[in-house]
Write a protein that holds these residues in place. Structure first.
Motif, short mmCIF file in Angstrom:
data_model
loop_
_atom_site.label_atom_id
_atom_site.label_comp_id
_atom_site.label_asym_id
_atom_site.label_seq_id
_atom_site.Cartn_x
_atom_site.Cartn_y
_atom_site.Cartn_z
N LEU A 1 -16.71 5.77 -35.19
CA LEU A 1 -16.82 3.78 -35.61
C LEU A 1 -14.84 4.31 -36.15
O LEU A 1 -14.40 5.57 -35.36
CB LEU A 1 -17.19 4.65 -36.88
N ALA B 1 -15.80 9.02 -39.34
CA ALA B 1 -15.12 8.44 -37.70
C ALA B 1 -15.72 9.10 -36.91
O ALA B 1 -15.92 8.65 -35.17
CB ALA B 1 -13.71 7.77 -37.76
N GLN C 1 -14.15 1.19 -40.07
CA GLN C 1 -15.25 1.50 -40.14
C GLN C 1 -16.09 2.07 -40.74
O GLN C 1 -16.13 2.11 -42.30
CB GLN C 1 -15.91 1.23 -39.02
#
Length: 287
Positions: A184, A179, A188
């Protein structure tokens, strides 16, 4: 696991059935086995581009261009790591541990490749050197660098500990690292975290119950596993909260150590190497 006390009696020909010789599922005689000499020669005069220190009980991501080397090194004390690989251009193309296991066996070493997921199914990285290749298989059936374990995760921990909430499992560490690296959300990033190469971990299956076991890793400071990136990669490495995995898999009490990832640019490409293309299967005829 198989029942220790089966409910059904063995038939009269049970011994004959069990004595049938096994057949290798994926004969790999047609799979090109790379000559490592040109890759090792390409290390002469290489230049270090970056290094990433992975803290204990945490993870970090790193980038490796195609045609470059990366090396994971034990630096302070016995420690295992969980490795994910993604295509730098498409996170949906990622390391496929199950197919890699089917092609190369339960544990990887020099000359084995890490293969990507469908529909690409191409080499992502080649293992070019392994300082623990001397270990082989021990008397318990254990070996290092496995592709049979998944990764420690908070969901299984919660299940088996009846409600235990633990946030430093390798799955969680890799989620946070990806991430941060790719910009993200955690939701996600989690969809891209996948089954791993357990670097330095010593594992196998028990002969009586067929259960996955771990034991103290033979890794020591200075030991390393080296790779050659065959496509542009994002790597993710978690320093497992089990430390050397001699006792516990996810723990705040196990002795844990950092790991080091170094990326090197060779002075020249290995002789004869060419970047792999995506798998040539024509999907238009198989749907």
């Amino acid at each position: 696991m198989k029942p220790q006390n089966p409910s059904h009696p063995a038939p009269a020909d049970a011994a004959l059935r069990a004595a049938i010789r096994p057949v290798i599922c994926y004969p790999v005689e047609g799979l090109h086995r790379p000559d490592l000499a040109p890759f090792r020669a390409a290390r002469q005069g290489w230049r270090k581009l970056s290094e990433t220190r992975v803290p204990a009980r945490d993870a970090r991501c790193f980038s490796v261009p195609a045609g470059h080397f990366f090396r994971i090194t034990c630096v302070e004390g016995p420690q295992v790591g969980d490795l994910n690989l993604w295509s730098a251009h498409d996170l949906s193309e990622r390391f496929y541990s199950g197919k890699t296991r089917a092609l190369h066996g339960t544990h990887l070493s020099s000359g084995d490749r890490m293969w990507s997921s469908f529909p690409s199914l191409r080499p992502m990285a080649l293992i070019t050197d392994d300082s623990l290749d001397w270990y082989g298989f021990d008397a318990f059936g254990g070996a290092v660098h496995d592709v049979i374990g998944t990764r420690c995760d908070p969901y299984t921990h919660n299940l088996l500990s009846q409600g235990g909430q633990y946030h430093h499992c390798c799955h969680s560490n890799l989620t946070r690292a990806l991430a941060d690296h790719a910009g993200l959300s955690l939701q996600q990033a989690e969809q891209h975290v996948h089954d791993v190469l357990n670097v330095f971990m010593c594992t196998g299956f028990t002969r009586d119950t067929g259960q996955y076991f771990m034991k103290a890793s033979p890794v020591r400071p200075g030991d390393y596993l080296e790779f050659f990136a065959e496509i542009d990669l994002i790597g993710g490495l978690s320093a497992c909260p089990g430390g050397d995995c001699s006792a516990e898999h996810s723990s705040d009490t196990a002795a844990c150590q950092p790991l080091l990832v170094e990326v090197f640019k060779p002075a020249h490409a290995p002789a004869g190497w060419a970047a792999p293309v995506v798998n040539g299967y024509d999907r238009s005829h198989g749907r």
